[in-house]
Design a protein around this motif. Structure first.
Motif, mmCIF file in Angstrom:
data_model
loop_
_atom_site.group_PDB
_atom_site.id
_atom_site.type_symbol
_atom_site.label_atom_id
_atom_site.label_comp_id
_atom_site.label_asym_id
_atom_site.label_seq_id
_atom_site.Cartn_x
_atom_site.Cartn_y
_atom_site.Cartn_z
ATOM 1 N N ALA A 347 0.840 -1.199 0.000
ATOM 2 C CA ALA A 347 0.000 0.000 0.000
ATOM 3 C C ALA A 347 0.870 1.241 0.000
ATOM 4 O O ALA A 347 2.012 1.218 0.454
ATOM 5 C CB ALA A 347 -0.916 0.007 1.227
ATOM 6 N N GLY A 348 0.321 2.330 -0.524
ATOM 7 C CA GLY A 348 1.045 3.591 -0.516
ATOM 8 C C GLY A 348 0.098 4.755 -0.740
ATOM 9 O O GLY A 348 -1.067 4.561 -1.102
ATOM 10 N N GLY A 349 0.621 5.976 -0.515
ATOM 11 C CA GLY A 349 -0.201 7.185 -0.633
ATOM 12 C C GLY A 349 -0.323 7.828 0.733
ATOM 13 O O GLY A 349 -0.485 7.117 1.728
ATOM 14 N N GLY A 350 -0.226 9.152 0.777
ATOM 15 C CA GLY A 350 -0.205 9.866 2.056
ATOM 16 C C GLY A 350 -1.370 9.501 2.961
ATOM 17 O O GLY A 350 -1.191 9.064 4.107
ATOM 18 N N ASP A 351 -2.594 9.675 2.457
ATOM 19 C CA ASP A 351 -3.776 9.418 3.291
ATOM 20 C C ASP A 351 -3.966 7.933 3.535
ATOM 21 O O ASP A 351 -4.435 7.532 4.596
ATOM 22 C CB ASP A 351 -5.018 10.010 2.632
ATOM 23 C CG ASP A 351 -4.973 11.520 2.636
ATOM 24 O OD1 ASP A 351 -4.978 12.101 3.729
ATOM 25 O OD2 ASP A 351 -4.916 12.115 1.544
ATOM 26 N N THR A 352 -3.591 7.125 2.557
ATOM 27 C CA THR A 352 -3.730 5.675 2.713
ATOM 28 C C THR A 352 -2.852 5.175 3.851
ATOM 29 O O THR A 352 -3.301 4.413 4.712
ATOM 30 C CB THR A 352 -3.322 4.973 1.404
ATOM 31 O OG1 THR A 352 -4.022 5.583 0.322
ATOM 32 C CG2 THR A 352 -3.632 3.491 1.446
ATOM 33 N N VAL A 353 -1.607 5.613 3.871
ATOM 34 C CA VAL A 353 -0.683 5.180 4.921
ATOM 35 C C VAL A 353 -1.180 5.666 6.282
ATOM 36 O O VAL A 353 -1.173 4.912 7.263
ATOM 37 C CB VAL A 353 0.755 5.680 4.633
ATOM 38 C CG1 VAL A 353 1.683 5.352 5.788
ATOM 39 C CG2 VAL A 353 1.278 5.062 3.338
ATOM 40 N N ALA A 354 -1.684 6.906 6.323
ATOM 41 C CA ALA A 354 -2.237 7.433 7.582
ATOM 42 C C ALA A 354 -3.391 6.557 8.045
ATOM 43 O O ALA A 354 -3.464 6.171 9.222
ATOM 44 C CB ALA A 354 -2.690 8.879 7.392
ATOM 45 N N ALA A 355 -4.287 6.215 7.122
ATOM 46 C CA ALA A 355 -5.467 5.404 7.479
ATOM 47 C C ALA A 355 -5.042 4.017 7.959
ATOM 48 O O ALA A 355 -5.561 3.510 8.954
ATOM 49 C CB ALA A 355 -6.406 5.292 6.284
ATOM 50 N N LEU A 356 -4.095 3.409 7.277
ATOM 51 C CA LEU A 356 -3.663 2.058 7.657
ATOM 52 C C LEU A 356 -2.906 2.078 8.986
ATOM 53 O O LEU A 356 -2.997 1.131 9.769
ATOM 54 C CB LEU A 356 -2.804 1.428 6.564
ATOM 55 C CG LEU A 356 -3.514 1.182 5.222
ATOM 56 C CD1 LEU A 356 -2.571 0.516 4.231
ATOM 57 C CD2 LEU A 356 -4.763 0.336 5.397
ATOM 58 N N ASN A 357 -2.196 3.158 9.233
ATOM 59 C CA ASN A 357 -1.503 3.282 10.521
ATOM 60 C C ASN A 357 -2.507 3.404 11.654
ATOM 61 O O ASN A 357 -2.396 2.726 12.677
ATOM 62 C CB ASN A 357 -0.577 4.499 10.525
ATOM 63 C CG ASN A 357 0.768 4.190 9.891
ATOM 64 O OD1 ASN A 357 1.220 3.045 9.899
ATOM 65 N ND2 ASN A 357 1.402 5.200 9.329
ATOM 66 N N VAL A 358 -3.491 4.271 11.478
ATOM 67 C CA VAL A 358 -4.496 4.480 12.525
ATOM 68 C C VAL A 358 -5.253 3.178 12.801
ATOM 69 O O VAL A 358 -5.532 2.824 13.939
ATOM 70 C CB VAL A 358 -5.476 5.615 12.132
ATOM 71 C CG1 VAL A 358 -6.648 5.675 13.105
ATOM 72 C CG2 VAL A 358 -4.738 6.944 12.092
ATOM 73 N N SER A 359 -5.555 2.427 11.741
ATOM 74 C CA SER A 359 -6.318 1.185 11.922
ATOM 75 C C SER A 359 -5.468 0.085 12.557
ATOM 76 O O SER A 359 -5.987 -0.926 13.002
ATOM 77 C CB SER A 359 -6.850 0.698 10.576
ATOM 78 O OG SER A 359 -5.826 0.035 9.858
ATOM 79 N N GLY A 360 -4.148 0.288 12.546
ATOM 80 C CA GLY A 360 -3.260 -0.716 13.139
ATOM 81 C C GLY A 360 -2.922 -1.845 12.182
ATOM 82 O O GLY A 360 -2.203 -2.777 12.536
ATOM 83 N N ALA A 361 -3.411 -1.760 10.944
ATOM 84 C CA ALA A 361 -3.199 -2.852 9.984
ATOM 85 C C ALA A 361 -1.841 -2.743 9.290
ATOM 86 O O ALA A 361 -1.303 -3.732 8.795
ATOM 87 C CB ALA A 361 -4.309 -2.860 8.935
ATOM 88 N N ALA A 362 -1.282 -1.536 9.277
ATOM 89 C CA ALA A 362 -0.077 -1.276 8.481
ATOM 90 C C ALA A 362 1.054 -2.255 8.781
ATOM 91 O O ALA A 362 1.704 -2.760 7.869
ATOM 92 C CB ALA A 362 0.394 0.156 8.694
ATOM 93 N N GLU A 363 1.243 -2.538 10.064
ATOM 94 C CA GLU A 363 2.372 -3.394 10.456
ATOM 95 C C GLU A 363 2.355 -4.758 9.795
ATOM 96 O O GLU A 363 3.398 -5.340 9.523
ATOM 97 C CB GLU A 363 2.351 -3.610 11.967
ATOM 98 C CG GLU A 363 3.203 -2.628 12.702
ATOM 99 C CD GLU A 363 3.011 -2.756 14.203
ATOM 100 O OE1 GLU A 363 3.146 -3.884 14.719
ATOM 101 O OE2 GLU A 363 2.712 -1.728 14.827
ATOM 102 N N ALA A 364 1.152 -5.270 9.554
ATOM 103 C CA ALA A 364 1.043 -6.615 8.990
ATOM 104 C C ALA A 364 1.202 -6.626 7.472
ATOM 105 O O ALA A 364 1.422 -7.679 6.883
ATOM 106 C CB ALA A 364 -0.290 -7.232 9.374
ATOM 107 N N PHE A 365 1.088 -5.459 6.843
ATOM 108 C CA PHE A 365 1.202 -5.430 5.381
ATOM 109 C C PHE A 365 2.611 -5.860 4.951
ATOM 110 O O PHE A 365 3.593 -5.638 5.667
ATOM 111 C CB PHE A 365 0.895 -4.023 4.854
ATOM 112 C CG PHE A 365 -0.563 -3.812 4.523
ATOM 113 C CD1 PHE A 365 -1.538 -3.967 5.492
ATOM 114 C CD2 PHE A 365 -0.970 -3.473 3.237
ATOM 115 C CE1 PHE A 365 -2.882 -3.793 5.197
ATOM 116 C CE2 PHE A 365 -2.309 -3.299 2.919
ATOM 117 C CZ PHE A 365 -3.273 -3.459 3.904
ATOM 118 N N THR A 366 2.695 -6.459 3.774
ATOM 119 C CA THR A 366 3.988 -6.889 3.271
ATOM 120 C C THR A 366 4.909 -5.689 3.079
ATOM 121 O O THR A 366 6.073 -5.714 3.457
ATOM 122 C CB THR A 366 3.826 -7.617 1.915
ATOM 123 O OG1 THR A 366 2.792 -8.576 2.038
ATOM 124 C CG2 THR A 366 5.127 -8.264 1.477
#
Ligand code: ADP
Ligand code: MG
Length: 392
Positions: A347-366
């Motif tokens: 995943a990528g993109g300013g708002d996308t990364v912010a959203a995935l970070n807030v949701s806590g899902a980012a860490e699990a992404f490849t």
């Protein structure tokens, strides 16, 4: 992939010029988020461990070829020292002599390259001046690789050149996601507008098996099908373009998924009273702010059938809960499948990364790309000039 990496270079006793991205947020002279600096540490440490001297080159802000003291990289040097746990020699002029004085094995940081008008013009003369300072060029700034500047493009043609570890990781992740991906591939594209992501949609239709369209831009696609979207954000002058994308998808066998149900509200604010309706039943005085639960269920089952996921753009107005619900649920599903080894997720993109970070899902992404513009251009199928120069 035809570019070299640090593995192909003999660094012992060499002066290594490293293009990095340390364009970090600063408030009152203090770096408030050092993520970008943290990410260059492996490359710099490896150069030092292998006997090289590291000369860091970077930009900061947009001084437009003028010396703007408030945009000096001098104020970032302490944060770089802290992250590297090494002394950093800041060099703000008389480059050649100062670098000549450096002990082998030290780290130097050159002043903001954009203080020189040649940098953003990809000026050969400025590139030659930079190249004269070192023996090897390493580009570790993927996020600046979509621009042809002296320090990202011209210089790569003047010295033995290779990708740094961060650049290498980014290129490898992107190649895995879209270059030669495991199929089926699903792309999720959301965000506000079709007009800013036209080229992205056109490229993804060609390269993916499933294209999920969400966020404000889905409203434009609904409108293109004759659906009344009430007061929703939609670009009514883009409906023909949306129809063309739908046609194109049909002809190349890419399945497009538009929302089947949506969450609507009368106010664009957190906690606004809302209801879930079918996608073709938005009340005239309401706006669509998120995808509904049935849509999320469909997405989850699409994710389950896919091997690779690439994501740019939130599925709803995620900044104002509860309109982050669909984005969070889809992100959680992608994270779960990734953790189980069933999905490669990028995943990528300013708002996308912010959203995935807030949701806590980012860490699990490849892989999460923090590259912004370069990530988007790459997803659009464009050649990144800084990467092409490494292939030379
Ligand atoms: P990125 O920065 O990841 O590329 P974008 O900037 O394209 O993403 O899109 C993010 C923006 O889209 C957010 O500000 C979000 O509020 C907005 N957005 C998403 N869905 C809607 C919607 N249904 N109505 C209005 N704005 C939306
Ligand atoms: Mg954005």
């Amino acid at each position: 992939m035809s570019w070299k990496t640090l593995d192909d270079m003999d660094l012992d006793g060499k002066k290594v010029l490293v293009r990095v991205d340390i364009n970090v947020p600063v408030e009152d002279g203090t770096v408030t988020d050092d993520t970008r600096i943290q990410r260059i540490v492996p490359t710099v440490h490896e150069i030092l461990e292998r006997g090289g001297t590291a000369i860091l080159m970077a930009h900061f802000g947009r001084p437009k070829g003028l010396v703007v003291p408030e945009m000096s990289l001098g104020q970032i040097a302490p944060a770089v020292e802290a992250c590297l746990a090494r002394k950093v020699h800041f060099i703000d002029g008389n480059y050649g002599a100062r670098i000549g004085e450096l002990e082998p094995g030290s780290v130097a940081l050159l002043e903001n390259l954009r203080f020189n008008p040649g940098e953003e013009k990809n000026d050969e003369g400025f590139a030659a001046r930079l190249a004269s300072l070192g023996d090897i060029y390493v580009n570790d700034a993927f996020s600046a690789a979509h621009r042809a500047h002296s320090s990202t493009e011209a210089i790569a043609r003047l010295l033995p050149a290779c990708a740094g570890r961060l650049m290498q990781a980014e290129l490898r992740a992107l190649e895995t996601a879209l270059g030669t991906p495991k199929r089926p591939v699903v792309a999720v594209v959301g965000g506000a507008k079709v007009s800013t992501k036209l080229e992205l949609l056109a490229n993804l239709v060609e390269k993916t098996d499933h294209l999920v369209i969400g966020g404000g831009m889905a409203n434009t696609f609904l409108a293109a099908q004759g659906i009344d979207v009430g007061k929703s954000l939609a670009e009514h002058d883009m409906t023909d373009t949306a129809s063309e994308i739908l046609e194109k998808a049909k002809s190349v066998g890419c399945t497009i998924h538009l929302p089947a149900d949506v969450v609507v509200a009368r106010e664009f604010e957190a906690g606004a009273e809302n209801e879930t309706v079918a996608a073709n039943a938005c009340p005239a005085d309401a706006m669509i702010l998120d995808a509904g639960p049935n849509t999320v269920k469909t997405l989850e089952s699409v994710f389950e059938t896919c091997e690779t996921l690439i994501w740019n753009g939130p599925l709803g107005a995620f900044e104002i809960p509860p309109f982050d619900t669909a984005t969070n649920a889809a992100a959680a599903k992608a994270a779960e499948l990734t953790k189980a080894g069933k999905l490669i997720s990028v995943a990528g993109g300013g708002d996308t990364v912010a959203a995935l970070n807030v949701s806590g899902a980012a860490e699990a992404f490849t892989y999460i790309s923090t590259a912004g513009g370069a990530f988007l251009e790459w997803m659009e199928g464009k050649t990144l000039l800084g990467v092409a120069a490494l292939e030379g």
